[in-house]
Design a protein around this motif. Structure first.
Motif, PDB file in Angstrom:
ATOM      1  N   ILE A 263      38.823  43.022  43.804  1.00  0.00           N
ATOM      2  CA  ILE A 263      37.829  42.120  43.220  1.00  0.00           C
ATOM      3  C   ILE A 263      37.647  40.893  44.096  1.00  0.00           C
ATOM      4  CG2 ILE A 263      37.313  40.605  41.266  1.00  0.00           C
ATOM      5  CD1 ILE A 263      38.609  42.573  39.427  1.00  0.00           C
ATOM      6  N   SER A 264      38.754  40.263  44.487  1.00  0.00           N
ATOM      7  CA  SER A 264      38.662  39.004  45.238  1.00  0.00           C
ATOM      8  C   SER A 264      38.034  39.193  46.618  1.00  0.00           C
ATOM      9  CB  SER A 264      40.053  38.381  45.380  1.00  0.00           C
ATOM     10  OG  SER A 264      40.924  39.256  46.087  1.00  0.00           O
ATOM     11  N   VAL A 265      38.400  40.282  47.316  1.00  0.00           N
ATOM     12  CA  VAL A 265      37.877  40.493  48.669  1.00  0.00           C
ATOM     13  C   VAL A 265      36.371  40.772  48.665  1.00  0.00           C
ATOM     14  CG1 VAL A 265      37.950  42.011  50.687  1.00  0.00           C
ATOM     15  CG2 VAL A 265      40.073  41.157  49.686  1.00  0.00           C
ATOM     16  N   PRO A 266      35.882  41.753  47.905  1.00  0.00           N
ATOM     17  CA  PRO A 266      34.428  41.987  47.918  1.00  0.00           C
ATOM     18  C   PRO A 266      33.637  40.847  47.314  1.00  0.00           C
ATOM     19  CG  PRO A 266      35.477  43.381  46.273  1.00  0.00           C
ATOM     20  CD  PRO A 266      36.580  42.766  47.078  1.00  0.00           C
ATOM     21  N   LEU A 267      34.186  40.167  46.294  1.00  0.00           N
ATOM     22  CA  LEU A 267      33.462  39.042  45.700  1.00  0.00           C
ATOM     23  C   LEU A 267      33.302  37.914  46.706  1.00  0.00           C
ATOM     24  CD1 LEU A 267      32.148  37.846  43.191  1.00  0.00           C
ATOM     25  CD2 LEU A 267      34.395  36.968  42.506  1.00  0.00           C
ATOM     26  N   THR A 268      34.379  37.600  47.437  1.00  0.00           N
ATOM     27  CA  THR A 268      34.297  36.578  48.482  1.00  0.00           C
ATOM     28  C   THR A 268      33.319  36.992  49.572  1.00  0.00           C
ATOM     29  OG1 THR A 268      36.590  35.917  48.080  1.00  0.00           O
ATOM     30  CG2 THR A 268      35.615  35.279  50.198  1.00  0.00           C
ATOM     31  N   SER A 269      33.357  38.268  49.946  1.00  0.00           N
ATOM     32  CA  SER A 269      32.454  38.769  50.983  1.00  0.00           C
ATOM     33  C   SER A 269      31.000  38.695  50.526  1.00  0.00           C
ATOM     34  CB  SER A 269      32.818  40.212  51.336  1.00  0.00           C
ATOM     35  OG  SER A 269      34.149  40.310  51.788  1.00  0.00           O
ATOM     36  N   MET A 270      30.748  39.044  49.262  1.00  0.00           N
ATOM     37  CA  MET A 270      29.381  38.989  48.741  1.00  0.00           C
ATOM     38  C   MET A 270      28.841  37.562  48.744  1.00  0.00           C
ATOM     39  SD  MET A 270      29.506  41.536  45.452  1.00  0.00           S
ATOM     40  CE  MET A 270      30.393  43.086  45.561  1.00  0.00           C
ATOM     41  N   LEU A 271      29.639  36.626  48.252  1.00  0.00           N
ATOM     42  CA  LEU A 271      29.186  35.234  48.182  1.00  0.00           C
ATOM     43  C   LEU A 271      28.943  34.664  49.574  1.00  0.00           C
ATOM     44  CD1 LEU A 271      31.541  33.883  45.352  1.00  0.00           C
ATOM     45  CD2 LEU A 271      29.113  34.506  45.181  1.00  0.00           C
ATOM     46  N   THR A 272      29.881  34.895  50.482  1.00  0.00           N
ATOM     47  CA  THR A 272      29.734  34.366  51.841  1.00  0.00           C
ATOM     48  C   THR A 272      28.576  35.025  52.582  1.00  0.00           C
ATOM     49  OG1 THR A 272      32.150  34.080  51.901  1.00  0.00           O
ATOM     50  CG2 THR A 272      30.966  33.874  53.989  1.00  0.00           C
TER      51      THR A 272
END
Length: 280
Positions: A263-272
């Motif tokens: 969750i944290s990795v793709p969510l951070t990637s999506m936002l950035t």
């Protein structure tokens, strides 16, 4: 013998017209989108005599035919993805049962390959598709954690971003390739731990950045080759590097007990990536 009197039959008239270039019957050789007309046969405009032969044409409107073709394409693509997913999971399950590969390594290899192969199948669809994942230790309750989050993220990126945006491509590449190899190499060679998180290692974080970066670039090039989107590659490389760095930092934080990496990795990637690529 004809002596020049009145024409008693249309046959001589037809023959005389044929001598001037008009064919006995209009020639219309058409098949699908192609047509053929011979200058030697059509020297002048044909008379309105209807052809006794009519070629068969497919029934149905173009929209209906296109919908049918799309349905066949999606069905074939879905069958291919499901067969590939089953074969992938079954192959590594067999390797694990025969003690040829560790369960943790098997899980992460499937983690890496399933996401990338799933994303690679997008261009052959006219719609969406879905594949499966596996558990960490073979416990059924684990399906409600990492594997479930993994599949949910795959579905979310398929529905929201699909193949038209580099944001979803980069996010899945970071989750599949980056996070996957971070765990594989971190477990095997990660003797030196991070000072702020003893569960993570330097080699794991470095692998996260490197593999996430190169998998993201590779998948972006793959989709660009299919014409899904076009990028300014000088800027794209810089943006992907920033996304990889942000995802690596978040993955290294001691928050795994509260937020799963899937969750944290793709969510951070999506936002950035959304901030950097915008509404590309």
């Amino acid at each position: 013998m004809w002596s020049g009197g009145a024409v008693s039959s249309p046959q001589p008239l037809l023959r005389s017209r044929a001598l001037w270039g008009t064919p006995l019957f209009p020639v219309d050789l058409r098949l699908g989108p192609f047509s053929f007309s011979s200058p030697s046969l059509l020297l002048r405009k044909a008379s309105p005599i209807s052809s006794p032969v009519r070629l068969l044409r497919p029934r149905g409107s173009p929209a209906a035919l296109a919908a049918t073709a799309a349905l066949v394409q999606d069905g074939g693509a879905a069958a291919l993805v499901l067969a590939g997913a089953y074969s992938l999971v079954r192959a590594f399950d067999t390797l694990t049962e025969r003690n040829l590969i560790e369960r943790s390594l098997s899980r992460k290899v499937v983690h890496v390959l399933s996401g990338l192969l799933f994303m690679s199948s997008w261009p052959i669809f006219s719609d969406e598709g879905l594949i499966k994942s596996v558990t960490r230790e073979g416990k059924p309750e684990e399906l409600l954690r990492g594997p479930l989050y993994y599949v949910v993220v795959l579905m979310f990126c398929s529905v929201v971003f699909w193949r038209d945006s580099p944001v979803g491509v980069v996010s899945l590449a970071m989750m599949s390739g980056g996070d996957g190899f971070a765990d594989i190499l971190g477990r095997r060679y990660g003797a030196t731990k991070l000072p702020y998180n003893r569960q993570k290692s330097w080699i794991g974080s470095i692998s996260m950045f490197i593999f996430g970066f190169f998998f993201s670039i590779g998948m972006l090039y793959y989709f660009s080759a299919f014409g899904c989107f076009h990028l300014d590659w000088d800027k794209a490389v810089e943006r992907v590097a920033v996304v990889s760095l942000a995802a690596t930092v978040v993955e290294s934080l001691p928050v795994t007990e509260f937020v799963d990496d899937n969750i944290s990795v793709p969510l951070t990637s999506m936002l950035t990536a959304s901030l950097l690529f915008g509404s590309h």
